[in-house]
Write a protein that holds these residues in place. Sequence first.
Motif, mmCIF file in Angstrom:
data_model
loop_
_atom_site.group_PDB
_atom_site.id
_atom_site.type_symbol
_atom_site.label_atom_id
_atom_site.label_comp_id
_atom_site.label_asym_id
_atom_site.label_seq_id
_atom_site.Cartn_x
_atom_site.Cartn_y
_atom_site.Cartn_z
ATOM 1 N N PRO A 431 45.574 41.916 54.364
ATOM 2 C CA PRO A 431 45.684 40.394 54.474
ATOM 3 C C PRO A 431 45.209 39.753 53.278
ATOM 4 O O PRO A 431 44.342 40.157 52.507
ATOM 5 C CB PRO A 431 44.609 39.947 55.827
ATOM 6 N N ASN A 432 45.565 38.341 52.936
ATOM 7 C CA ASN A 432 45.237 37.396 52.070
ATOM 8 C C ASN A 432 43.618 37.410 51.849
ATOM 9 O O ASN A 432 42.978 37.276 52.651
ATOM 10 C CB ASN A 432 45.942 36.065 52.227
ATOM 11 N N GLY A 433 43.204 37.507 50.697
ATOM 12 C CA GLY A 433 42.001 37.525 50.561
ATOM 13 C C GLY A 433 41.115 38.786 50.463
ATOM 14 O O GLY A 433 40.123 38.819 49.978
ATOM 15 N N TYR A 434 41.871 40.033 50.869
ATOM 16 C CA TYR A 434 41.106 41.017 50.639
ATOM 17 C C TYR A 434 40.659 41.567 49.369
ATOM 18 O O TYR A 434 41.540 41.428 48.244
ATOM 19 C CB TYR A 434 42.092 42.272 51.383
ATOM 20 N N GLU A 435 39.665 42.099 48.895
ATOM 21 C CA GLU A 435 39.322 42.526 47.751
ATOM 22 C C GLU A 435 38.836 44.055 47.924
ATOM 23 O O GLU A 435 37.948 44.312 48.748
ATOM 24 C CB GLU A 435 38.374 41.749 47.186
ATOM 25 N N PRO A 436 39.526 45.268 47.276
ATOM 26 C CA PRO A 436 39.317 46.212 47.364
ATOM 27 C C PRO A 436 37.485 46.622 46.935
ATOM 28 O O PRO A 436 37.179 46.009 46.123
ATOM 29 C CB PRO A 436 40.137 46.956 46.539
ATOM 30 N N PRO A 437 37.011 47.537 47.619
ATOM 31 C CA PRO A 437 35.435 47.840 47.256
ATOM 32 C C PRO A 437 35.263 48.397 45.740
ATOM 33 O O PRO A 437 36.629 49.232 45.385
ATOM 34 C CB PRO A 437 34.783 49.028 48.085
ATOM 35 N N GLN A 438 34.414 48.240 44.878
ATOM 36 C CA GLN A 438 34.326 48.624 43.568
ATOM 37 C C GLN A 438 33.839 50.191 43.797
ATOM 38 O O GLN A 438 32.900 50.377 44.362
ATOM 39 C CB GLN A 438 33.315 47.898 42.908
ATOM 40 N N GLU A 439 34.559 50.992 42.793
ATOM 41 C CA GLU A 439 34.344 52.413 42.611
ATOM 42 C C GLU A 439 33.162 52.298 41.817
ATOM 43 O O GLU A 439 33.033 52.341 40.780
ATOM 44 C CB GLU A 439 35.460 53.020 42.466
ATOM 45 N N PRO A 440 32.031 53.142 42.320
ATOM 46 C CA PRO A 440 30.802 53.289 41.522
ATOM 47 C C PRO A 440 31.156 54.225 40.478
ATOM 48 O O PRO A 440 31.910 55.292 40.401
ATOM 49 C CB PRO A 440 29.912 54.015 42.503
ATOM 50 N N VAL A 441 30.372 53.992 39.196
ATOM 51 C CA VAL A 441 30.491 54.665 38.255
ATOM 52 C C VAL A 441 29.361 55.484 38.273
ATOM 53 O O VAL A 441 28.211 55.242 38.109
ATOM 54 C CB VAL A 441 30.469 53.948 36.754
ATOM 55 N N GLY A 442 29.668 56.900 37.965
ATOM 56 C CA GLY A 442 28.336 58.030 38.009
ATOM 57 C C GLY A 442 29.070 59.380 38.094
ATOM 58 O O GLY A 442 29.728 59.967 37.107
ATOM 59 N N ALA A 443 29.036 60.058 39.188
ATOM 60 C CA ALA A 443 29.380 61.362 39.412
ATOM 61 C C ALA A 443 30.998 61.411 39.150
ATOM 62 O O ALA A 443 31.622 62.246 38.356
ATOM 63 C CB ALA A 443 28.994 61.775 40.819
ATOM 64 N N ASP A 444 31.854 60.493 39.866
ATOM 65 C CA ASP A 444 33.101 60.447 39.289
ATOM 66 C C ASP A 444 33.532 60.329 37.950
ATOM 67 O O ASP A 444 34.327 60.847 37.398
ATOM 68 C CB ASP A 444 33.704 59.273 40.053
ATOM 69 N N GLY A 445 32.809 59.435 37.318
ATOM 70 C CA GLY A 445 32.991 59.210 36.010
ATOM 71 C C GLY A 445 32.538 60.464 35.167
ATOM 72 O O GLY A 445 33.258 60.843 33.965
ATOM 73 N N GLN A 446 31.580 61.259 35.529
ATOM 74 C CA GLN A 446 31.259 62.423 34.640
ATOM 75 C C GLN A 446 32.267 63.291 35.000
ATOM 76 O O GLN A 446 32.882 64.105 34.037
ATOM 77 C CB GLN A 446 29.739 62.855 35.417
ATOM 78 N N GLU A 447 32.744 63.532 36.416
ATOM 79 C CA GLU A 447 33.805 64.464 36.457
ATOM 80 C C GLU A 447 35.017 64.002 35.733
ATOM 81 O O GLU A 447 35.817 64.981 35.426
ATOM 82 C CB GLU A 447 34.246 64.338 37.872
ATOM 83 N N THR A 448 35.452 62.905 35.523
ATOM 84 C CA THR A 448 36.668 62.293 34.623
ATOM 85 C C THR A 448 36.391 62.835 33.294
ATOM 86 O O THR A 448 37.300 63.312 32.781
ATOM 87 C CB THR A 448 36.993 60.933 34.590
#
Length: 487
Positions: A431-448
């Motif tokens: 729906p209009n106005g939806y904003e996706p949750p911010q992905e945390p930087v940490g374990a995922d960033g290290q994995e990348t």
Amino acid sequence: MKEKIKTTALIGLVVLSLLQSYLLAYSMPGLGVTVRSDQDYVITEPIGTAKSVESVIFPEELVIHLGGNKHTVIYPGTQFYEMILNQRIQGREFKGFQRSPSDVLNWEEIRKNDIGIELRFDNGIPVELLQKLLKLEGDLLFLNETIDRIWIFKTTGTEEIRTFFFSSDGQMVYESVRADLTVRDVQDYVGFGQFQPMYTMTADGLYLPTAPIQSTEMVFPYETYSPDLMQRSLFFDPSTTRALEDRSGSQIYTDGKRGLKVEQNGKWISYTDPSAPQITENVLSDNVYASVDFVNQHGGWDGVHRFVNALPGGEGKSMLFKQYVEQYPVIETPPFRYGYMRLTLQQGVVTEYSRSLITLGPQSESRKVRWLLGGEALQQSLNNYARRSEVEALFPALQASPMDDNLIRFTPVWAVRLTDGTEEVLVDAYPNGYEPPQEPVGADGQETADADSKEETDTTAAGGAGAAALSSGGVNPLKASDWNHMR
């Protein structure tokens, strides 16, 4: 004396007869007899924009394999799509084709481990038409094929680049052993893909984004061609046609042979010419050329369209041209018909022609950011779809809906294409106005970071190219006017 006059007159008549025969044989202006067949049409002033066959031949999507079982999908009309296809693939040469069974390699392992790119054409495209997009040289066996995928990849641990063309029947692959491609080319493709949303693949080969993806809802003003204008364009002698009205309120023009039905409050036409020769032998590529010429002369093109082989493996007489608005195709959602042109031909003669009379304005009146589902939410919607077993493609599209004051709204949706060619909306955008949750930087960033370091050899050069493109706005869709110019 009389005999001399008769002889002179006879010689003159013979000379005059020879002169007339010469002029008739070489069709000198004013002396020939013009014969007009029933298939002729009135040459009218152009109504819309004319296009070339080259402008309607392009892949449905580019799938980039990043290695480590990571993937992304790039759609037409975006900056990266144009940079990869137009600037880095179209000018290259593909020669020396070798034919092999489709299981010649383990494609699952290549997809997971080797960096590369796939160019995908839904339902396949004849090589003769593909030559309008790429420089191809092959034997008659290859030139008579229909191709639905081109896969370019770098084998892990080597500097070898391999290029395969897949037949649409799934039986054979053709490897270009003399392709004009380098390791740097493939690294560039992967570099562009690193800045796109990540996708995972289902067991049956569908690509789903791991998170919601951003799209745009747009409202465009529009005008319509008048039915009278199309009637004058399509009939041999418009003065002999008569107008009727059927029970549904649709207007019908006919000259006793051809028929033109105007529906949807003057916004959709269906033209038929049953007098065309009913011959079963058709060459698909020839009919595509004839279709483009016919549309150029009878209505023209409203924006960007892509040729789709409507009946793969069929008689080669059904043509479909999908309309794009910016980066996504428009999906038809009854009862409102819009977003495609469909033609049926017999040996280059059009027997059926359906299209919208709507022509969009050059700029949108309003735009809103909308998000399309990703991850588990999209996977669940797909699993719950009643005809899940028939789905052969999943893609973002635009749903068109008319508004008051000659406006039309384009809303982003996820769409599916089924094995019978049907396309349906799978799920609407959030729906209009939806904003996706911010992905945390940490374990995922290290994995990348770890993954990137493992693939440094493959992607270092690509990162620079991708970053440069990103800084120039590469992730944004092209404006319609820009893409029209590039096509």
